[in-house]
Design a protein around this motif. Structure first.
Motif, PDB file in Angstrom:
ATOM      1  N   PRO A   1      31.314  40.855  45.152  1.00 19.69           N
ATOM      2  CA  PRO A   1      31.974  40.441  43.911  1.00 19.69           C
ATOM      3  C   PRO A   1      33.280  41.176  43.632  1.00 19.69           C
ATOM      4  O   PRO A   1      34.242  40.573  43.163  1.00 19.69           O
ATOM      5  CB  PRO A   1      30.922  40.739  42.835  1.00 19.69           C
ATOM      6  N   LEU A   2      33.329  42.485  43.929  1.00 21.80           N
ATOM      7  CA  LEU A   2      34.554  43.226  43.690  1.00 21.80           C
ATOM      8  C   LEU A   2      35.698  42.680  44.535  1.00 21.80           C
ATOM      9  O   LEU A   2      36.828  42.526  44.050  1.00 21.80           O
ATOM     10  CB  LEU A   2      34.332  44.713  44.002  1.00 21.80           C
ATOM     11  N   ALA A   3      35.437  42.374  45.786  1.00 16.15           N
ATOM     12  CA  ALA A   3      36.476  41.835  46.660  1.00 16.15           C
ATOM     13  C   ALA A   3      36.875  40.433  46.217  1.00 16.15           C
ATOM     14  O   ALA A   3      38.049  40.044  46.325  1.00 16.15           O
ATOM     15  CB  ALA A   3      35.983  41.811  48.111  1.00 16.15           C
ATOM     16  N   ILE A   4      35.914  39.663  45.718  1.00 17.76           N
ATOM     17  CA  ILE A   4      36.246  38.323  45.206  1.00 17.76           C
ATOM     18  C   ILE A   4      37.162  38.437  43.996  1.00 17.76           C
ATOM     19  O   ILE A   4      38.151  37.696  43.868  1.00 17.76           O
ATOM     20  CB  ILE A   4      34.956  37.560  44.854  1.00 17.76           C
ATOM     21  N   ARG A   5      36.862  39.367  43.118  1.00 18.29           N
ATOM     22  CA  ARG A   5      37.731  39.577  41.960  1.00 18.29           C
ATOM     23  C   ARG A   5      39.136  39.953  42.409  1.00 18.29           C
ATOM     24  O   ARG A   5      40.131  39.479  41.861  1.00 18.29           O
ATOM     25  CB  ARG A   5      37.154  40.683  41.061  1.00 18.29           C
ATOM     26  N   ALA A   6      39.211  40.821  43.434  1.00 20.17           N
ATOM     27  CA  ALA A   6      40.518  41.238  43.925  1.00 20.17           C
ATOM     28  C   ALA A   6      41.276  40.076  44.552  1.00 20.17           C
ATOM     29  O   ALA A   6      42.480  39.903  44.330  1.00 20.17           O
ATOM     30  CB  ALA A   6      40.355  42.373  44.929  1.00 20.17           C
ATOM     31  N   ALA A   7      40.574  39.275  45.356  1.00 18.04           N
ATOM     32  CA  ALA A   7      41.239  38.143  46.010  1.00 18.04           C
ATOM     33  C   ALA A   7      41.771  37.144  44.995  1.00 18.04           C
ATOM     34  O   ALA A   7      42.865  36.590  45.146  1.00 18.04           O
ATOM     35  CB  ALA A   7      40.273  37.465  46.974  1.00 18.04           C
ATOM     36  N   LEU A   8      40.983  36.903  43.945  1.00 17.00           N
ATOM     37  CA  LEU A   8      41.396  35.940  42.912  1.00 17.00           C
ATOM     38  C   LEU A   8      42.330  36.578  41.884  1.00 17.00           C
ATOM     39  O   LEU A   8      42.927  35.862  41.067  1.00 17.00           O
ATOM     40  CB  LEU A   8      40.163  35.374  42.207  1.00 17.00           C
ATOM     41  N   ASN A   9      42.440  37.919  41.905  1.00 15.06           N
ATOM     42  CA  ASN A   9      43.283  38.646  40.953  1.00 15.06           C
ATOM     43  C   ASN A   9      42.949  38.237  39.517  1.00 15.06           C
ATOM     44  O   ASN A   9      43.820  37.858  38.727  1.00 15.06           O
ATOM     45  CB  ASN A   9      44.772  38.406  41.251  1.00 15.06           C
ATOM     46  N   LEU A  10      41.670  38.343  39.192  1.00 15.20           N
ATOM     47  CA  LEU A  10      41.189  37.814  37.912  1.00 15.20           C
ATOM     48  C   LEU A  10      41.766  38.535  36.705  1.00 15.20           C
ATOM     49  O   LEU A  10      41.766  37.994  35.595  1.00 15.20           O
ATOM     50  CB  LEU A  10      39.656  37.903  37.874  1.00 15.20           C
ATOM     51  N   GLY A  11      42.254  39.758  36.905  1.00 12.52           N
ATOM     52  CA  GLY A  11      42.786  40.487  35.751  1.00 12.52           C
ATOM     53  C   GLY A  11      44.219  40.149  35.416  1.00 12.52           C
ATOM     54  O   GLY A  11      44.757  40.671  34.422  1.00 12.52           O
ATOM     55  N   ALA A  12      44.879  39.299  36.224  1.00 13.82           N
ATOM     56  CA  ALA A  12      46.292  38.985  35.999  1.00 13.82           C
ATOM     57  C   ALA A  12      46.434  37.958  34.889  1.00 13.82           C
ATOM     58  O   ALA A  12      46.052  36.793  35.051  1.00 13.82           O
ATOM     59  CB  ALA A  12      46.934  38.481  37.289  1.00 13.82           C
TER      60      ALA A  12
END
Length: 924
Positions: free
Chosen positions: A221-232
């Protein structure tokens, strides 16, 4: 161990990610929660300990909070205990506080905390669930065992332990006495379907880079969040339902793969120097052992443990314990950028040392991986020995082995001919490889073997001596040195036993006592096949079949043996069962080819059918060019069956490698024989001649198959009365071989010399003769005996021949002797009740039949010679001192006996038959 599975019915949809305290969190795992509730209900009062163990970023705490909640005062109280990095020893004090109000036991000040917790648990008067979070800060052997003991103290106590790492709780020492539900990475990872559903619910645009990035995350999940850049915020906007794709100006630069790489590189920045060295090394090879990690860190065990804990708890290294020995691999989400970075961060010498150390560690259990690493480390002697021990296993991995071998220099290939042999084995079936490349490799191989075996088999043995002798056997066979190849074959075959084969040494040990064995079990298949191929090339059908049957049995055993996964540290992709299936096809192909050459077409057909059934029902593929034999067999079966479609299929499949097809003359013979059946013998002979002259599209005729070409060409020429050409062909070959003795008998038969034909045919016995030759001998004997006024012997010989033709399925043999004389014998045999092939003979097209032409009288010969010289009946009559009418009378007799209609055809046929001395030979 808990393994989550899809619940029946449609999978629940994932809600969108939400912002929690400034960080974006993925939604809770509905599938996992449903599974846990289901298991809890089914095991109430039985399951006492649940361990949630996974690196950071897997949503462990949120998942358990969604499952159990945080109500510490309700009817089923849940009490959370958070371990502290700074004060791990306070865990037991907090457990005392959590249990004190719910137990009849009154704790005493100053008592041992662990003992106090145990007594409190035994005194519980109400059910309670304890959730211990961040347990990685408190874990130790003593603490883990104490908690396992605590979980069994009371049926009213349920323990849930959450951590990024534990010491013993996830191992068999605990589970041997305590029931543990383990929720790990596999359970907490998003499945590919869930990850895809998540991106669609967000509205993220699909792209190849998105697909690649999600695949690399392996559901982390952490890598998925990074790939999708969910915090941007420029990419997403918050709604009442969670985050959604904003599709603003920032979306044009959105690249999930670049985001994932940036995540990896940013992670390097926060690592210690030791952790960075270890993770970069792990990105260079498939698995990293603790021994290698200790060598990289260069510190004591404490430093190694701290480095490993950091990398595993943060998810950059994944522990692999398939053999009980802890090893580590780099997580795929970060491996590619780490590997690219390592090219500049780790010097070449250090990288080779890393490869070498790892290769020596795993050579016994993962030879394919070790071979690749030895090559990368430039340790080519070790690579060659590993390949010699495991030739089949390594070359089964076609692409991986090819990449390692193609990078080697010419000097390396010269020095280590086994590497060249493997490269030739893999390159030969590739259509895109030019013949010049193969010839170059063949020459390098030859020179390399000359270096390593200067005295041939008498060369003092080394660690792979018999392996090199096997290669010398194959090379001599390919070069046409069949006597040398046969000598090597006889020397080698008995040493191919799979029983009690000691391992070859890896360089570094003593060579003085190197065992003189050929190979380990990882090479037997290919060498059974090569010994059989050599035996077939020298006509030793018994030896060929014996080794091919060994190959078949070995392959079937590999297919039927239960598969327990790849060996330790292996990076193979071909399982033992799959390898067995591939080599079973090789065995069937070569067996069919052997039966085709031997003349047992019926059995060859059965093998072709079995081969096709396996290909149709599995993904098996014959290795190298071992599939060629089945197509040659298919062509001959099609020719005997008059199946033009199957013949065309075989020809089309073999056409792309015609420039390197060793037994190509046998395919040409099948084509010509089929043309004889459909268009006549003259056309068949023309097709054969054209194919033999096509030196651009084909390799030279190999010595092993030359005799079959000579034999078939002589048969065709004798069948059309070109006896002079048959005589010429037979004058250039050994007179004592059974195949050529029978051809001389056939030539005598077509020449009208039945006595000589019978004597020669009867001198050839069945022992040592092929099945086709046994039929041939009986057919010639039948016609020759009939001509010698020995009808009983003729009928008996024909009956035996017909029985063999039916047994071996050789109907084309009916056109191998003079048609009219054979039909006379057939009618007599039918009347005698011995056999009945009259209808089969009558069905042979006239243009395909073989004819024997009557002898001309001396006057007829003189008349034909005179007319060929003067080209005029009156002038010929004058030269012979006879009338023109007499010339015409003699010519009419000549035309009838030679089966022609005019003077030119008579001159041509007489020239072919060699019955006019001094008459120039003409061609059709």
């Amino acid at each position: 161990m808990l393994r989550t599975h899809e619940a029946s019915g449609p999978a629940p949809h994932l809600p969108r990610p939400v912002v929690e305290g400034g960080r974006v969190a993925l939604p809770s795992r509905c599938r996992l929660l449903e599974r846990m509730v289901e298991e809890t209900a089914g095991s109430a009062g039985k399951q006492r300990l649940t361990l949630v163990n996974a690196p950071t970023g897997y949503g462990k705490t949120a998942t358990i909070a969604d499952w159990l909640g945080e109500d510490s005062e309700g009817p089923l109280p849940v009490h959370w205990v958070h371990c502290s990095r700074r004060e791990p020893h306070t865990l037991w004090d907090e457990l005392i506080d959590a249990l004190a109000s719910r137990s009849d036991y009154v704790s005493r000040e100053g008592a041992d905390p662990v003992s106090t917790v145990m007594r409190l648990a035994r005194g519980l008067h109400t059910a309670v669930t304890l959730v211990i979070d961040d347990f990685q800060h408190a874990t130790s052997a003593e603490t883990d065992m104490a908690l396992a003991e605590l979980s069994a103290e009371s049926s009213l106590l349920t323990l849930v332990i959450i951590g990024r790492g534990v010491t013993l709780l996830d191992g068999p020492l605990v589970s041997a006495t305590t029931r543990v539900r383990l929720i790990g990475v596999d359970d907490l990872s998003l499945t590919p379907e869930e990850a895809l559903e998540l991106t669609r619910s967000l509205g993220v645009p699909e792209s190849p880079n998105l697909e690649t990035a999600l695949d690399r995350t392996e559901g982390w999940p952490l890598a998925i969040r990074a790939a999708l850049n969910l915090g941007a915020d420029g990419l997403y906007t918050d709604t009442a339902e969670g985050r959604v794709w904003a599709d603003g100006p920032a979306a044009h630069g959105f690249d999930p793969l670049a985001n994932l790489n940036a995540f990896a590189m940013a992670s390097l920045e926060i690592m210690t120097a030791a952790a960075k060295q270890v993770v970069l090394a792990a990105a260079q090879i498939d698995f990293l052992s603790v021994t290698q990690i200790r060598s990289i860190v260069g510190g004591d065990d404490t430093a190694v443990e701290e480095t490993l804990n950091y990398l595993t708890e943060h998810g950059f290294l994944m522990e692999v314990t398939s053999t009980g020995l802890a090893e580590y691999r780099c997580h795929r989400s970060v491996r590619a950028p780490f590997a690219d970075y390592a090219v500049g961060a780790i010097d070449a010498t250090e990288r080779k040392r890393l490869y070498s150390n790892r290769a020596h560690e795993i050579a016994a259990t993962a030879p394919f991986t070790a071979f690749r690493l030895f090559c990368a480390a430039d340790e080519f002697e070790a690579a060659e020995i590993t390949l010699a021990q495991n030739f089949t296993t390594i070359t089964d991995e076609v692409d991986g082995a090819m990449r390692a071998l193609r990078s080697l220099s010419e000097e390396v290939l010269l020095e280590h001919p086994t590497l060249t042999a493997a490269l030739l084995f893999l390159e030969t079936p590739r259509v895109g490889v030019a013949p010049s490349r193969l010839n170059f490799l063949l020459r390098v191989w030859q020179l390399g073997l000359q270096r390593r075996l200067p005295a041939g088999a008498a060369t003092p043995p080394g660690s792979i001596h018999l392996q090199l002798l096997c290669e010398a056997m194959v090379l001599n066979r390919v070069l046409g040195n069949l006597e040398d190849a046969e000598a090597y074959m006889q020397h080698i075959e008995g040493r191919l036993s799979p029983d009690h084969v000691p391992a070859l040494p890896i360089p570094g040990g003593s060579d003085a006592e190197a065992p003189a064995v050929l190979t380990g079990n990882g090479s037997l298949s290919v060498f059974y096949r090569e010994v059989a191929a050599t035996a077939l090339s020298v006509g030793d059908f018994g030896r060929a079949r014996r080794n091919l049957k060994r190959l078949r049995r070995r392959s079937e055993r590999k297919m039927s043996t239960p598969w327990h996964g790849f060996p330790h540290a292996s990076t193979r992709t071909v399982t033992d069962a799959e390898s067995g299936g591939n080599w079973l096809l090789a065995a069937l192909s070569e067996l069919a080819f052997t039966d085709t050459i031997d003349g047992h077409i019926r059995r060859a057909g059965e093998l072709v059918h079995e081969y096709d059934e396996i290909v149709a029902s599995t993904s098996a593929k014959a290795p190298g060019i071992s599939w060629v034999g089945i197509e040659i067999a298919r062509a001959h079966l099609a020719q005997e069956s008059r199946d033009s479609a199957s013949l065309a299929l075989a020809v089309d499949r073999l056409a792309p490698i015609a420039d390197r097809l060793e037994p190509w003359p046998l395919l040409l013979i099948a084509e010509a024989a089929s043309i004889r059946d459909t268009r006549g013998t003259e056309f068949a002979l023309a097709h054969l001649a054209s194919g033999l002259e096509d030196t651009e599209g084909r390799a030279p005729i190999p010595k092993a198959w030359f005799k079959y070409v000579v034999n078939f060409e002589a048969v065709l020429n004798s069948s059309i009365g070109n006896l002079a050409r048959s005589e010429e062909l037979l004058s250039e070959v050994p007179a004592d071989e059974a195949i050529f003795r029978l051809e001389r008998a056939r030539l005598a038969l077509f020449s009208g010399n039945d006595v000589e034909a019978l004597l020669i045919a009867q001198s050839v016995g069945d022992p040592g003769a092929t099945k086709r030759q046994r039929v041939d001998r009986r057919m010639i004997t039948a016609v020759a005996s009939w001509g010698c006024d020995r009808p009983t012997e003729a009928i008996n010989s024909l009956a035996l021949a017909v029985a063999l033709i039916d047994k071996y399925f050789l109907p084309a043999m009916l056109v191998s002797v003079p048609f009219e004389q054979l039909r006379e014998v057939a009618v007599a045999a039918r009347d005698a009740g011995a056999c009945d092939i009259v209808d089969a003979l009558d069905a042979i097209p006239e243009k395909s039949r073989a004819y024997r032409y009557e002898h001309l009288t001396e006057m007829e010969l003189r008349t034909l010679a005179a007319i060929s010289e003067h080209r005029n009946a009156n002038q010929a009559a004058a030269s012979l001192f006879i009338t023109a009418g007499t010339v015409k009378k003699h010519l009419a007799a000549v035309y009838k006996k030679l089966g022609v209609r005019d003077r030119d055809a008579a001159i041509l046929r007489a020239g072919r038959m060699g019955i006019l001395d001094g008459l120039p030979e003409q061609t059709a």
